[in-house]
Motif scaffolding. Structure first.
Motif, PDB file in Angstrom:
ATOM      1  N   LYS A  81       0.865  -1.174   0.000  1.00  0.00           N
ATOM      2  CA  LYS A  81       0.000   0.000   0.000  1.00  0.00           C
ATOM      3  C   LYS A  81       0.907   1.231   0.000  1.00  0.00           C
ATOM      4  CE  LYS A  81      -1.642  -1.737   3.710  1.00  0.00           C
ATOM      5  NZ  LYS A  81      -2.169  -1.874   5.024  1.00  0.00           N
ATOM      6  N   PRO A  82       0.587   2.215  -0.797  1.00  0.00           N
ATOM      7  CA  PRO A  82      -0.670   2.526  -1.462  1.00  0.00           C
ATOM      8  C   PRO A  82      -0.751   2.134  -2.940  1.00  0.00           C
ATOM      9  CG  PRO A  82       0.644   4.513  -1.361  1.00  0.00           C
ATOM     10  CD  PRO A  82       1.456   3.416  -0.715  1.00  0.00           C
ATOM     11  N   CYS A  83      -0.025   1.135  -3.388  1.00  0.00           N
ATOM     12  CA  CYS A  83      -0.037   0.727  -4.800  1.00  0.00           C
ATOM     13  C   CYS A  83      -1.427   0.236  -5.219  1.00  0.00           C
ATOM     14  CB  CYS A  83       0.998  -0.365  -5.039  1.00  0.00           C
ATOM     15  SG  CYS A  83       1.051  -0.930  -6.743  1.00  0.00           S
ATOM     16  N   LYS A  84      -1.943   0.816  -6.298  1.00  0.00           N
ATOM     17  CA  LYS A  84      -3.277   0.458  -6.796  1.00  0.00           C
ATOM     18  C   LYS A  84      -3.362  -0.983  -7.300  1.00  0.00           C
ATOM     19  CE  LYS A  84      -4.293   3.370  -9.988  1.00  0.00           C
ATOM     20  NZ  LYS A  84      -4.800   4.398 -10.917  1.00  0.00           N
ATOM     21  N   ILE A 108      -5.036   4.995   3.766  1.00  0.00           N
ATOM     22  CA  ILE A 108      -6.029   5.938   3.259  1.00  0.00           C
ATOM     23  C   ILE A 108      -5.657   6.428   1.856  1.00  0.00           C
ATOM     24  CG2 ILE A 108      -7.265   8.099   3.700  1.00  0.00           C
ATOM     25  CD1 ILE A 108      -7.700   5.486   5.651  1.00  0.00           C
ATOM     26  N   ILE A 109      -4.382   6.653   1.614  1.00  0.00           N
ATOM     27  CA  ILE A 109      -3.983   7.024   0.253  1.00  0.00           C
ATOM     28  C   ILE A 109      -4.296   5.874  -0.707  1.00  0.00           C
ATOM     29  CG2 ILE A 109      -2.011   7.525  -1.243  1.00  0.00           C
ATOM     30  CD1 ILE A 109      -0.943   9.318   0.992  1.00  0.00           C
ATOM     31  N   PHE A 110      -4.060   4.638  -0.271  1.00  0.00           N
ATOM     32  CA  PHE A 110      -4.443   3.469  -1.078  1.00  0.00           C
ATOM     33  C   PHE A 110      -5.937   3.500  -1.379  1.00  0.00           C
ATOM     34  CE2 PHE A 110      -5.869  -1.110  -0.743  1.00  0.00           C
ATOM     35  CZ  PHE A 110      -5.587  -1.434  -2.058  1.00  0.00           C
ATOM     36  N   ALA A 111      -6.749   3.706  -0.352  1.00  0.00           N
ATOM     37  CA  ALA A 111      -8.206   3.744  -0.538  1.00  0.00           C
ATOM     38  C   ALA A 111      -8.602   4.846  -1.518  1.00  0.00           C
ATOM     39  CB  ALA A 111      -8.901   3.952   0.805  1.00  0.00           C
ATOM     40  N   ARG A 112      -8.016   5.995  -1.378  1.00  0.00           N
ATOM     41  CA  ARG A 112      -8.346   7.109  -2.288  1.00  0.00           C
ATOM     42  C   ARG A 112      -7.921   6.796  -3.717  1.00  0.00           C
ATOM     43  NH1 ARG A 112      -6.997  12.626   1.145  1.00  0.00           N
ATOM     44  NH2 ARG A 112      -8.710  12.406   2.628  1.00  0.00           N
ATOM     45  N   ARG A 113      -6.768   6.161  -3.876  1.00  0.00           N
ATOM     46  CA  ARG A 113      -6.272   5.851  -5.228  1.00  0.00           C
ATOM     47  C   ARG A 113      -7.176   4.849  -5.938  1.00  0.00           C
ATOM     48  NH1 ARG A 113      -0.399   4.345  -5.879  1.00  0.00           N
ATOM     49  NH2 ARG A 113      -0.710   5.270  -7.919  1.00  0.00           N
ATOM     50  N   ILE A 114      -7.796   3.930  -5.182  1.00  0.00           N
ATOM     51  CA  ILE A 114      -8.676   2.943  -5.817  1.00  0.00           C
ATOM     52  C   ILE A 114     -10.151   3.348  -5.707  1.00  0.00           C
ATOM     53  CG2 ILE A 114      -7.021   1.067  -5.486  1.00  0.00           C
ATOM     54  CD1 ILE A 114      -8.859   0.038  -3.205  1.00  0.00           C
ATOM     55  N   LYS A 115     -10.385   4.563  -5.215  1.00  0.00           N
ATOM     56  CA  LYS A 115     -11.738   5.104  -5.067  1.00  0.00           C
ATOM     57  C   LYS A 115     -12.616   4.233  -4.177  1.00  0.00           C
ATOM     58  CE  LYS A 115     -11.583   7.579  -9.470  1.00  0.00           C
ATOM     59  NZ  LYS A 115     -10.170   7.691  -9.518  1.00  0.00           N
ATOM     60  N   ALA A 116     -12.019   3.777  -3.069  1.00  0.00           N
ATOM     61  CA  ALA A 116     -12.733   2.938  -2.092  1.00  0.00           C
ATOM     62  C   ALA A 116     -13.156   3.785  -0.900  1.00  0.00           C
ATOM     63  CB  ALA A 116     -11.826   1.804  -1.619  1.00  0.00           C
ATOM     64  N   ASP A 117     -14.146   3.302  -0.184  1.00  0.00           N
ATOM     65  CA  ASP A 117     -14.491   3.900   1.103  1.00  0.00           C
ATOM     66  C   ASP A 117     -13.389   3.513   2.079  1.00  0.00           C
ATOM     67  OD1 ASP A 117     -16.910   4.877   0.097  1.00  0.00           O
ATOM     68  OD2 ASP A 117     -17.986   3.054   0.641  1.00  0.00           O
ATOM     69  N   TYR A 118     -13.280   4.261   3.156  1.00  0.00           N
ATOM     70  CA  TYR A 118     -12.238   3.937   4.124  1.00  0.00           C
ATOM     71  C   TYR A 118     -12.613   4.375   5.531  1.00  0.00           C
ATOM     72  CZ  TYR A 118     -10.929   8.829   3.287  1.00  0.00           C
ATOM     73  OH  TYR A 118     -10.949  10.193   3.137  1.00  0.00           O
ATOM     74  N   ILE A 119     -11.955   3.726   6.485  1.00  0.00           N
ATOM     75  CA  ILE A 119     -12.058   4.101   7.888  1.00  0.00           C
ATOM     76  C   ILE A 119     -10.632   4.199   8.415  1.00  0.00           C
ATOM     77  CG2 ILE A 119     -12.882   3.486  10.187  1.00  0.00           C
ATOM     78  CD1 ILE A 119     -14.970   1.674   8.826  1.00  0.00           C
TER      79      ILE A 119
END
Length: 148
Positions: A81-84, A108-119
């Motif tokens: 992470k954060p590799c897509k 979180i950067i990983f989640a944003r890069r793959i357009k995922a929700d995150y906590i």
């Protein structure tokens, strides 16, 4: 204010492919046993979601053991992470992805890069954390505070 992993409202999350981080989220960095609170939260999430455990930690045997402790699939990928590209190792699904982790700079950067929700959860820490881990945690915490 961030909550610990076991404090999240698991009822809010249904029909997701959830990727849960290990170090700092399920246990302190380098620890090998998952606490009962964390196991209970994983079990609640498993009722309505597919759960995958993933870590940037190079000790894949430990990561698989932790996934076994919570009876979840271990997501094996040659990337960090954060590799897509990590999502290419998830089974194909129409379900949305949710990332749960304790680090902004990786999870979180990983989640944003793959357009995922995150906590973003509060990090579990130990007096035994390595010096570099402490520095990374300090920098990550600083970035989260600045971004608020």
């Amino acid at each position: 204010m961030r909550k610990y992993f076991w404090e999240i409202d698991t009822d809010k999350y249904k029909n997701y492919n959830i990727i849960i981080d290990i170090d700092g989220t399920l246990c302190a960095e380098g620890e090998s046993l998952i606490g009962e609170r964390e196991k209970r939260a994983v079990n609640l999430l498993k009722k309505n979601n597919l759960i995958y455990i993933f870590s940037n930690n190079p000790d894949k045997i430990r990561s698989r053991d932790i996934a076994d402790q919570v009876e979840c699939k271990y997501l094996e990928a040659p990337h960090k992470k954060p590799c897509k590209k990590i999502i290419n190792y998830l089974p194909k699904s129409n379900q949305p992805i949710l990332i749960i982790g304790d680090k902004f700079l990786t999870d979180i950067i990983f989640a944003r890069r793959i357009k995922a929700d995150y906590i973003l959860v509060e990090s579990l820490r130990s007096d035994n954390d390595r010096f570099l881990v402490r520095i990374f945690n300090f920098v990550d915490d600083f970035i989260v505070k600045v971004m608020k």
